[in-house]
Motif scaffolding. Sequence first.
Motif, PDB file in Angstrom:
ATOM      1  N   SER A 206       0.830  -1.214   0.000  1.00  0.00           N
ATOM      2  CA  SER A 206       0.000   0.000   0.000  1.00  0.00           C
ATOM      3  C   SER A 206       0.863   1.262   0.000  1.00  0.00           C
ATOM      4  O   SER A 206       0.435   2.298  -0.493  1.00  0.00           O
ATOM      5  CB  SER A 206      -0.955  -0.011   1.189  1.00  0.00           C
ATOM      6  OG  SER A 206      -0.233  -0.016   2.390  1.00  0.00           O
ATOM      7  N   LEU A 207       2.096   1.175   0.539  1.00  0.00           N
ATOM      8  CA  LEU A 207       2.974   2.350   0.503  1.00  0.00           C
ATOM      9  C   LEU A 207       3.354   2.690  -0.933  1.00  0.00           C
ATOM     10  O   LEU A 207       3.387   3.857  -1.327  1.00  0.00           O
ATOM     11  CB  LEU A 207       4.244   2.097   1.309  1.00  0.00           C
ATOM     12  CG  LEU A 207       4.098   1.965   2.810  1.00  0.00           C
ATOM     13  CD1 LEU A 207       5.452   1.862   3.472  1.00  0.00           C
ATOM     14  CD2 LEU A 207       3.322   3.129   3.361  1.00  0.00           C
ATOM     15  N   GLU A 209       1.606   1.900  -3.516  1.00  0.00           N
ATOM     16  CA  GLU A 209       0.388   2.408  -4.165  1.00  0.00           C
ATOM     17  C   GLU A 209       0.135   3.863  -3.777  1.00  0.00           C
ATOM     18  O   GLU A 209      -0.220   4.689  -4.630  1.00  0.00           O
ATOM     19  CB  GLU A 209      -0.815   1.548  -3.779  1.00  0.00           C
ATOM     20  CG  GLU A 209      -0.726   0.154  -4.370  1.00  0.00           C
ATOM     21  CD  GLU A 209      -1.990  -0.649  -4.149  1.00  0.00           C
ATOM     22  OE1 GLU A 209      -2.688  -0.386  -3.152  1.00  0.00           O
ATOM     23  OE2 GLU A 209      -2.263  -1.533  -4.971  1.00  0.00           O
ATOM     24  N   ALA A 210       0.339   4.172  -2.496  1.00  0.00           N
ATOM     25  CA  ALA A 210       0.153   5.556  -2.058  1.00  0.00           C
ATOM     26  C   ALA A 210       1.114   6.471  -2.813  1.00  0.00           C
ATOM     27  O   ALA A 210       0.745   7.571  -3.232  1.00  0.00           O
ATOM     28  CB  ALA A 210       0.382   5.663  -0.552  1.00  0.00           C
ATOM     29  N   ALA A 211       2.341   5.994  -3.000  1.00  0.00           N
ATOM     30  CA  ALA A 211       3.331   6.797  -3.721  1.00  0.00           C
ATOM     31  C   ALA A 211       2.912   6.989  -5.178  1.00  0.00           C
ATOM     32  O   ALA A 211       3.075   8.069  -5.752  1.00  0.00           O
ATOM     33  CB  ALA A 211       4.701   6.130  -3.647  1.00  0.00           C
ATOM     34  N   ARG A 212       2.346   5.938  -5.763  1.00  0.00           N
ATOM     35  CA  ARG A 212       1.881   6.064  -7.156  1.00  0.00           C
ATOM     36  C   ARG A 212       0.812   7.142  -7.253  1.00  0.00           C
ATOM     37  O   ARG A 212       0.798   7.951  -8.169  1.00  0.00           O
ATOM     38  CB  ARG A 212       1.290   4.738  -7.644  1.00  0.00           C
ATOM     39  CG  ARG A 212       2.323   3.764  -8.136  1.00  0.00           C
ATOM     40  CD  ARG A 212       1.666   2.482  -8.563  1.00  0.00           C
ATOM     41  NE  ARG A 212       0.896   2.608  -9.801  1.00  0.00           N
ATOM     42  CZ  ARG A 212       0.074   1.694 -10.258  1.00  0.00           C
ATOM     43  NH1 ARG A 212      -0.103   0.577  -9.589  1.00  0.00           N
ATOM     44  NH2 ARG A 212      -0.570   1.872 -11.381  1.00  0.00           N
ATOM     45  N   ILE A 213      -0.104   7.134  -6.273  1.00  0.00           N
ATOM     46  CA  ILE A 213      -1.170   8.138  -6.294  1.00  0.00           C
ATOM     47  C   ILE A 213      -0.598   9.521  -6.028  1.00  0.00           C
ATOM     48  O   ILE A 213      -1.052  10.506  -6.602  1.00  0.00           O
ATOM     49  CB  ILE A 213      -2.257   7.765  -5.265  1.00  0.00           C
ATOM     50  CG1 ILE A 213      -2.930   6.495  -5.762  1.00  0.00           C
ATOM     51  CG2 ILE A 213      -3.237   8.906  -5.048  1.00  0.00           C
ATOM     52  CD1 ILE A 213      -4.275   6.229  -5.255  1.00  0.00           C
ATOM     53  N   ASP A 214       0.429   9.585  -5.178  1.00  0.00           N
ATOM     54  CA  ASP A 214       1.069  10.870  -4.905  1.00  0.00           C
ATOM     55  C   ASP A 214       1.857  11.383  -6.101  1.00  0.00           C
ATOM     56  O   ASP A 214       2.384  12.495  -6.051  1.00  0.00           O
ATOM     57  CB  ASP A 214       2.009  10.753  -3.701  1.00  0.00           C
ATOM     58  CG  ASP A 214       1.297  11.029  -2.391  1.00  0.00           C
ATOM     59  OD1 ASP A 214       0.180  11.568  -2.441  1.00  0.00           O
ATOM     60  OD2 ASP A 214       1.842  10.699  -1.327  1.00  0.00           O
ATOM     61  N   GLY A 215       1.959  10.546  -7.130  1.00  0.00           N
ATOM     62  CA  GLY A 215       2.593  11.038  -8.351  1.00  0.00           C
ATOM     63  C   GLY A 215       3.969  10.468  -8.618  1.00  0.00           C
ATOM     64  O   GLY A 215       4.680  10.959  -9.485  1.00  0.00           O
ATOM     65  N   ALA A 216       4.352   9.414  -7.878  1.00  0.00           N
ATOM     66  CA  ALA A 216       5.685   8.856  -8.072  1.00  0.00           C
ATOM     67  C   ALA A 216       5.691   7.852  -9.215  1.00  0.00           C
ATOM     68  O   ALA A 216       4.804   7.018  -9.311  1.00  0.00           O
ATOM     69  CB  ALA A 216       6.159   8.182  -6.791  1.00  0.00           C
ATOM     70  N   GLY A 217       6.695   7.952 -10.066  1.00  0.00           N
ATOM     71  CA  GLY A 217       6.916   6.933 -11.080  1.00  0.00           C
ATOM     72  C   GLY A 217       7.689   5.786 -10.458  1.00  0.00           C
ATOM     73  O   GLY A 217       8.016   5.839  -9.268  1.00  0.00           O
ATOM     74  N   GLN A 220      10.999   6.961  -8.823  1.00  0.00           N
ATOM     75  CA  GLN A 220      10.811   7.773  -7.624  1.00  0.00           C
ATOM     76  C   GLN A 220      10.327   6.926  -6.473  1.00  0.00           C
ATOM     77  O   GLN A 220      10.751   7.126  -5.339  1.00  0.00           O
ATOM     78  CB  GLN A 220       9.836   8.906  -7.913  1.00  0.00           C
ATOM     79  CG  GLN A 220      10.479   9.989  -8.747  1.00  0.00           C
ATOM     80  CD  GLN A 220       9.459  10.829  -9.470  1.00  0.00           C
ATOM     81  OE1 GLN A 220       8.402  10.324  -9.876  1.00  0.00           O
ATOM     82  NE2 GLN A 220       9.764  12.092  -9.648  1.00  0.00           N
ATOM     83  N   SER A 224      12.511   6.875  -3.194  1.00  0.00           N
ATOM     84  CA  SER A 224      11.967   7.593  -2.044  1.00  0.00           C
ATOM     85  C   SER A 224      11.273   6.685  -1.043  1.00  0.00           C
ATOM     86  O   SER A 224      11.150   7.046   0.118  1.00  0.00           O
ATOM     87  CB  SER A 224      10.961   8.649  -2.505  1.00  0.00           C
ATOM     88  OG  SER A 224      11.543   9.455  -3.486  1.00  0.00           O
ATOM     89  N   ILE A 225      10.782   5.538  -1.493  1.00  0.00           N
ATOM     90  CA  ILE A 225      10.017   4.691  -0.579  1.00  0.00           C
ATOM     91  C   ILE A 225      10.722   3.359  -0.313  1.00  0.00           C
ATOM     92  O   ILE A 225      11.060   3.050   0.823  1.00  0.00           O
ATOM     93  CB  ILE A 225       8.602   4.414  -1.129  1.00  0.00           C
ATOM     94  CG1 ILE A 225       7.907   5.701  -1.553  1.00  0.00           C
ATOM     95  CG2 ILE A 225       7.770   3.641  -0.120  1.00  0.00           C
ATOM     96  CD1 ILE A 225       7.636   6.667  -0.433  1.00  0.00           C
TER      97      ILE A 225
END
Lengths: 315, 359
Positions: A206-207, A209-217, A220, A224-225
């Motif tokens: 889910s982290l 996925e959250a990053a994907r929604i936050d705009g991470a490719g 990134q 970052s995660i």
Amino acid sequence: MTALPSAGLAAGSRRSKRLGRRSRAERWAPLLFLLPAVVTLATVSVYPVLDGMRLSLRNTMLSTQEDEFVGLANYLRLTGDPQFWSAWQHTMLFTAASTLLETLLGMAMAVVLYETFRGRGWVRAAMLVPWAIPTVVTSKMFGWLFDGQHGVVNWLLMQAGLIDGYVNWYGDSRTALLTIIIADVWKTTPFMALLLLAGLQTVPHSLVEAARIDGAGPWQSFWSIRLPLLFTTLLIAGMFRALDAFRIFDLVYVLTGGGPADSTEVLSTLSYKVLFSGLDFGYGSALSAAMFITEAVIALGFGLFIVRRMRRDNG
Amino acid sequence: MAPVFLKSITKAYGAFEAIHDIDLEIEDGAFVVLVGPSGCGKSTLLRMIAGLETISRGEVLIDGEVMNDVPPKHRDIAMVFQNYALYPHMTVAENMGFALRLAKVPAAEAAEKIRTSAAVLGLTDLLDRYPRQLSGGQRQRVAMGRAIVRNPKVFLFDEPLSNLDAALRMQMRVEIAELHQKLGTTMIYVTHDQVEAMTLATKIAVVNKGRLEQVASPVRLYERPQNLFVARFIGSPQMNILPARAADGGGAARLLDGSRIALPWPLPLGEDGELSVGIRPEALLIADDGALGGRVTLAEHLGGLTLVHIALTDGAPVVLQAVGAPTVAVGDLVRLRVDPAGLHLFDPDGRRIAKPGES
Ligand SMILES: Nc1ncnc2c1ncn2[C@@H]1O[C@H](COP(=O)(O)OP(=O)(O)O)[C@@H](O)[C@H]1O
Ligand SMILES: [Mg+2]
């Protein structure tokens, strides 16, 4: 009025005596349980190390039957021995290069193997094959692959136009250590990849996925995660790998025997030769002690870093 | 702010279809709650809107644009996950600012946005903390803060309150409702809790086994459940459902124990036609001239309300909800009257039999 407190005191001391007896047993029980492990470690680990230290202070030589206390003479000889320092450098170079390459390549492999694709289970299982092959066999294999006259590596590189003439890989003092590093990377990277894959799987999906929604490719979210969350695992795996690589023996012994011209001599092969060919137990023990100390320093460096990191993560 | 349209959305995992052909229209600024039992496909539907799941068939439109092949980061949505999914190695401020950092918002502007969003949610004093140093409720707030700081077109919530205790859940429910009023942004909210659905939604979509059972406002859903599933799912305590047959030329429903409930409108069924009678607990009234009879098995006093559990003469259990504390004791024989306003009839397929005047 005065009798009462003293009666209470007497009762109290009786009680504390009973308590004391029980707590003595409670204090001894854990030590008793630890005893088997302590005895085992003491006999197979602590005693040999201490005995090695003792030997390193003597001139014990099986061939001449000498056996006297010589103080730090062996260590003094060590500091001025160019053979020792060149072996020490080879070992450090090999350790640093193989650990770094295996960690980087292992990380890349782990990231690929984390994704779902057809046949992933088979690939994951097949990956362990290089690691499962006995190192002596790996050495022989690489001996043939990198053979100076008939090796397939030379032929392939020639066909690809990357080299003009055949390279005498492990027969040339300029490329011999490189060949050994390549063989070790081939053998151990998959193991590293599996360790890091296990680490990757502990990062909650889910982290990502959250990053994907936050705009991470993909990059990134890796930088970052996943990487920051994997860093402690990475350090621990790196430490184990480095300590293991530092003890490198079989690959070198079978492929080059330390040659040509001592260009692949590492501390293990050197101490082995001094100890069991030269039968110079005193000096050989001093060599081993030097290895032990270097390893301890490496472990301490990693250890401090890991502990600091863990403190920060859980503090 | 944007409307969202789902056009014949289907999701298949291999041979298993989790979502069957769903159509849903979500107006700009609406608060739509997807509600249904666990495993019915609510999360799958939300994740398709978010772009975390591929769409097997059909189309998702956000603000008029087809989103099927648009990655999540270009959909201009924010999502709050059930487990919050806070980045454990980042402080609250970093968590909230991550999306802004990725969008290359200038640092000063990002800091300002983080500050204002934190103020809205009462997170100002927590900005330097790590998620592990927060309570469950605070984490929940940070997850919401991370969503609002981006000012997206659509907010998606996947059971955001189900990890909180009851008191906190109630409080956060109110805060989410206030947030919606303040921001006016389209919100799509998934929950299995029908109370949450009723209190938050401007429109509820009841999902069951990958299909939409009914889409309507909370009041409409309560007053006109289109089928037995919705009738049972919405309302607490549950609607009493009793099997019955048409009697008296459609003028009454005869229950299994022989008692008759007179209907204020004629049934479109032949004599003895099967049907289900649904009675809201508050539509059952204790009255000496009541058509139904039974024995009290339990009385639950909730303070302002009392739930009286009654076994009808054939043993069928019903629940009656009364205002105040009626003087009944366990074992009492009581007569029950039915208020037609809370009476619902369903045909043998479970579909609502419309009352006169209903469209
Ligand atoms: N990745 C998946 N692969 C296969 N089946 C899935 C997957 N994700 C969800 N499902 C199935 O789809 C159905 C709906 O799941 P979900 O949307 O999570 O339900 P819920 O309404 O509880 O959120 C469930 O039966 C679930 O088992
Ligand atoms: Mg779900």
